[in-house]
Scaffold this active site. Structure first.
Site, mmCIF file in Angstrom:
data_model
loop_
_atom_site.group_PDB
_atom_site.id
_atom_site.type_symbol
_atom_site.label_atom_id
_atom_site.label_comp_id
_atom_site.label_asym_id
_atom_site.label_seq_id
_atom_site.Cartn_x
_atom_site.Cartn_y
_atom_site.Cartn_z
ATOM 1 N N HIS A 173 -59.834 -8.153 -20.665
ATOM 2 C CA HIS A 173 -60.818 -7.059 -20.618
ATOM 3 C C HIS A 173 -61.978 -7.455 -19.716
ATOM 4 C CE1 HIS A 173 -62.433 -9.635 -23.795
ATOM 5 N NE2 HIS A 173 -63.562 -8.960 -23.804
ATOM 6 N N HIS A 189 -65.273 -7.958 -19.962
ATOM 7 C CA HIS A 189 -66.517 -8.672 -20.281
ATOM 8 C C HIS A 189 -66.706 -9.908 -19.393
ATOM 9 C CE1 HIS A 189 -67.106 -6.739 -24.515
ATOM 10 N NE2 HIS A 189 -67.605 -6.014 -23.546
ATOM 11 N N ASP A 209 -67.971 -12.835 -19.832
ATOM 12 C CA ASP A 209 -67.588 -14.175 -20.301
ATOM 13 C C ASP A 209 -66.074 -14.391 -20.253
ATOM 14 O OD1 ASP A 209 -67.410 -12.334 -22.523
ATOM 15 O OD2 ASP A 209 -67.229 -14.033 -23.875
ATOM 16 N N HIS A 210 -65.352 -13.369 -19.775
ATOM 17 C CA HIS A 210 -63.900 -13.506 -19.574
ATOM 18 C C HIS A 210 -63.508 -13.402 -18.096
ATOM 19 C CE1 HIS A 210 -62.759 -12.949 -23.944
ATOM 20 N NE2 HIS A 210 -64.043 -12.673 -23.929
ATOM 21 N N HIS A 246 -62.426 -3.094 -28.990
ATOM 22 C CA HIS A 246 -63.509 -3.980 -28.532
ATOM 23 C C HIS A 246 -64.078 -3.435 -27.213
ATOM 24 C CE1 HIS A 246 -65.677 -7.714 -27.803
ATOM 25 N NE2 HIS A 246 -65.051 -7.865 -26.651
ATOM 26 N N ASP A 248 -60.198 -10.630 -27.179
ATOM 27 C CA ASP A 248 -61.241 -10.397 -28.186
ATOM 28 C C ASP A 248 -60.838 -9.272 -29.142
ATOM 29 O OD1 ASP A 248 -62.775 -12.339 -27.015
ATOM 30 O OD2 ASP A 248 -64.360 -11.003 -26.309
ATOM 31 N N HIS A 287 -62.080 -16.982 -28.665
ATOM 32 C CA HIS A 287 -63.345 -17.514 -29.190
ATOM 33 C C HIS A 287 -63.091 -18.401 -30.408
ATOM 34 C CE1 HIS A 287 -66.391 -15.330 -26.834
ATOM 35 N NE2 HIS A 287 -65.522 -14.332 -26.817
HETATM 36 ZN ZN LIG Z 1 -65.355 -9.306 -25.080
#
Ligand SMILES: [Zn+2]
Length: 259
Positions: A56, A58, A60-61, A112, A133, A171
């Site tokens: 996805h 985001h 941090d990915h 998410h 996530d 995570h």
């Molecule tokens: Zn995420």
């Protein structure tokens, strides 16, 4: 099946590397930061980064994608209809792709985020799932873009995969998730035992992943919204009666947001 390596990133992310020991090609999953991957590759010069998989959008990915692409010339596969830069191969629900020589199914799992996808390999010996996530060990992702109904449906889909599926999420939230699970189901012995194991692992800085779908079904409240104890706890916290299924899931998700 590939060898899985977890590279810690930021506070509590993992970047999974999937190693194909036959071709020595590496697939990196959700590299939010390029540095841990570059470091690993420099220490293992026999391997080559061939592919990045994204679940996805985001940051941090995805934050390391362009740097890794520039440094290695790898290909980037990720969700369609996403504003992620650098995707070479947009993926949709139902697509079959080949990862480390294995057939892998792309599953759309909104909730998410709306673009979230998961990757499932029905390996005969050990099926595996990259859940991003969406499904965490002991929990699930927050609802940033999708509805509770969407997330509930996505998790139900994942729960229908084989019980012995190994789940690789992104995570290290397991301990906090199980503390919440225990608040929901104080009498669930599986949760109590699992929390002890996880506390032990974390006290020495060890990873709690992967998990399995079988273990999640016994201990993850977000896969247990049909169970009487969970329904009752959800109703008590919400202060109103809730039906099994999506209503219970929604109440539990709200509860977790402020736990
Ligand atoms: Zn995420």
């Amino acid at each position: 099946m590939p060898t899985f390596i977890a590279l810690p990133a930021f506070q509590d992310n993992y970047i999974w590397l999937l190693l194909d020991e036959t071709t020595l090609q590496v697939t990196a999953v959700d590299p939010g930061d390029a540095k841990p991957v570059i470091t690993w590759l420099s220490r293992h010069p026999e391997y080559q980064l061939s592919t990045i998989l994204l679940t996805h959008h985001h940051r941090d990915h995805t934050g390391g994608v362009l740097t890794l692409k520039g440094a290695t010339g790898c290909k980037v596969w990720g969700p369609v209809n996403s504003d992620i830069q650098g995707i070479d191969r947009p993926l949709e629900d139902g697509y079959q792709v080949s990862i480390c020589g294995q057939d892998v199914q792309v599953m759309s799992v909104p909730g998410h985020t709306l673009d979230h996808i998961a990757f499932f390999c029905n390996d005969l010996q050990e099926p595996w799932l990259l859940s991003g996530d969406t499904l965490f060990a002991g929990g699930c992702g927050r609802l940033f873009e999708g509805t509770a109904q969407q997330m509930y449906t996505s998790l139900q889909r994942l729960a229908q995969l084989p019980d012995d599926t190994s789940v690789y999420c992104t995570h290290e939230y397991t301990q906090a998730n199980l503390q919440f699970a225990q608040a929901v189901e104080p009498d669930n012995a599986d949760i109590r035992v699992r929390l002890e194991v996880v506390e032990d692992l974390r006290s020495s800085g060890r990873i709690t992943l992967p998990t399995t779908l079988a273990l999640e079904k016994r201990t993850n409240p977000f896969l247990r919204s049909e169970h009487p104890a969970v329904i009752e706890a959800a109703a008590q916290h919400a202060g109103t009666s809730v039906k099994p299924g999506v209503e219970t899931f929604t109440a539990i998700r709200h509860w977790k947001d402020t736990f």
